[in-house]
Design a protein around this motif. Sequence first.
Motif, PDB file in Angstrom:
ATOM      1  N   TRP A  47       0.827  -1.161  -0.006  1.00 33.49           N
ATOM      2  CA  TRP A  47      -0.095   0.134  -0.118  1.00 33.49           C
ATOM      3  C   TRP A  47       0.779   1.282   0.159  1.00 33.49           C
ATOM      4  O   TRP A  47       2.031   1.295   0.737  1.00 33.49           O
ATOM      5  CB  TRP A  47      -0.945  -0.174   1.261  1.00 33.49           C
ATOM      6  N   PHE A  48       0.496   2.121  -0.816  1.00 30.90           N
ATOM      7  CA  PHE A  48       1.379   3.480  -1.075  1.00 30.90           C
ATOM      8  C   PHE A  48       0.218   4.570  -0.879  1.00 30.90           C
ATOM      9  O   PHE A  48      -0.780   4.412  -1.132  1.00 30.90           O
ATOM     10  CB  PHE A  48       1.876   3.422  -2.289  1.00 30.90           C
ATOM     11  N   CYS A  49       0.833   5.853  -0.487  1.00 31.22           N
ATOM     12  CA  CYS A  49       0.046   6.934  -0.379  1.00 31.22           C
ATOM     13  C   CYS A  49      -0.924   7.265  -1.493  1.00 31.22           C
ATOM     14  O   CYS A  49      -1.936   7.894  -1.295  1.00 31.22           O
ATOM     15  CB  CYS A  49       1.302   8.136  -0.103  1.00 31.22           C
ATOM     16  N   HIS A  50      -0.451   7.007  -2.549  1.00 27.00           N
ATOM     17  CA  HIS A  50      -0.997   7.432  -3.733  1.00 27.00           C
ATOM     18  C   HIS A  50      -2.315   6.861  -4.128  1.00 27.00           C
ATOM     19  O   HIS A  50      -3.312   7.059  -4.678  1.00 27.00           O
ATOM     20  CB  HIS A  50      -0.260   7.367  -5.086  1.00 27.00           C
ATOM     21  N   CYS A  56      -6.088  14.715   0.336  1.00 31.34           N
ATOM     22  CA  CYS A  56      -5.276  15.856   1.271  1.00 31.34           C
ATOM     23  C   CYS A  56      -4.171  14.941   1.702  1.00 31.34           C
ATOM     24  O   CYS A  56      -3.241  15.343   2.224  1.00 31.34           O
ATOM     25  CB  CYS A  56      -6.190  15.951   2.570  1.00 31.34           C
ATOM     26  N   PHE A  57      -4.040  13.329   1.730  1.00 31.35           N
ATOM     27  CA  PHE A  57      -3.064  12.620   2.154  1.00 31.35           C
ATOM     28  C   PHE A  57      -2.736  11.551   1.242  1.00 31.35           C
ATOM     29  O   PHE A  57      -2.344  10.394   1.874  1.00 31.35           O
ATOM     30  CB  PHE A  57      -3.378  11.973   3.757  1.00 31.35           C
ATOM     31  N   SER A  58      -2.794  11.948  -0.103  1.00 32.24           N
ATOM     32  CA  SER A  58      -2.477  10.815  -1.285  1.00 32.24           C
ATOM     33  C   SER A  58      -1.102  11.160  -1.888  1.00 32.24           C
ATOM     34  O   SER A  58      -0.882  10.580  -2.685  1.00 32.24           O
ATOM     35  CB  SER A  58      -3.517  10.952  -2.359  1.00 32.24           C
ATOM     36  N   GLN A  59      -0.299  11.840  -1.035  1.00 29.03           N
ATOM     37  CA  GLN A  59       1.008  12.298  -1.709  1.00 29.03           C
ATOM     38  C   GLN A  59       2.122  11.913  -0.417  1.00 29.03           C
ATOM     39  O   GLN A  59       1.906  12.264   0.556  1.00 29.03           O
ATOM     40  CB  GLN A  59       1.316  13.439  -2.263  1.00 29.03           C
ATOM     41  N   CYS A  60       3.217  11.261  -0.850  1.00 30.54           N
ATOM     42  CA  CYS A  60       4.096  10.800   0.215  1.00 30.54           C
ATOM     43  C   CYS A  60       4.869  12.310   1.010  1.00 30.54           C
ATOM     44  O   CYS A  60       5.244  12.383   1.991  1.00 30.54           O
ATOM     45  CB  CYS A  60       5.655  10.269  -0.253  1.00 30.54           C
TER      46      CYS A  60
END
Length: 293
Positions: A47-50, A56-60
């Motif tokens: 699982w990764f941020c994207h 609002c929290f979909s990027q590292c």
Amino acid sequence: MDYPDQIVNEDEATFLSKWIWVQCESPNCLKWRLISKHDKLDLDEPWFCHMNPDPCFSQCIVPQSSNYKDSTLRQKGLKVIYSKLPAGSLVLVKASKWPLWPAILSADPSYDEYVTYDEDGDVEQYHVEFLGTPHSRFWALAPKVEPFRPLPANAKCLKGVLKQSYKIAMEEAMGIQDMSCEERLQLCHFKPEECGIQLMKTCVSAVLFQAKGLMQSIEKMITDCAVETKSKHSSTTKRQGKMKVNQETSDGSIMDIGDTLFVEGFRFESAASVEELRQLNNRDLTKELYARY
């Protein structure tokens, strides 16, 4: 502490039960994100941020949102499950009163393992090798281990040699930050095979040292007893008006009869058991000695 759609009067445990904390598995991120249980989540897949439905929290690059402490969650009957970091990961470790210290996740040379699990099969502890001068190793609880990030090399809580070691540790960490996990493991000082050989050498040296000391003690005891025996024999001979010492019993010779050794008149025997030793004691070896010699 900001959580999406939280009702002010809603019980915290009830609220938290509707959400799941997941960790981004990018080695350069490893941030925790809060997502709804209604979102599709395959726990067997990375699982990764994207992949976060919350834009609002979909990027590292977005900082991690604040979260509850483990102790607070346990009081509410909840548990934090930590992702398993790979061996060779560069991390920061909080140990007791020390500041966050850079380290590498590496196998314990005694067990050849770098991670332990609790009764539920979740990560509990990591074995780490601290950077600096000198390197040292430690088993740290999973909550005390976090991904490495650059920190000021001037730790105000440290002085003297420790302050210098911390500075060296930070410089060392910055130098290996871009290396792969495998490359970092090659730089570790504590390796299972080398520590095993060194441990074997240490044990052998210790046994030889103890054996040497034991032999010296035995030799001293034999010498002291021989001197005492000669002294007593000499006194007895003088009282009897004899001017010559009986050479047959005090000539300092060493004789052996079968499995029995005579040194300065003292008898030494070996036996496989206490019972066998008792049987040997019942033999009249003194008569056999004088019969042969």
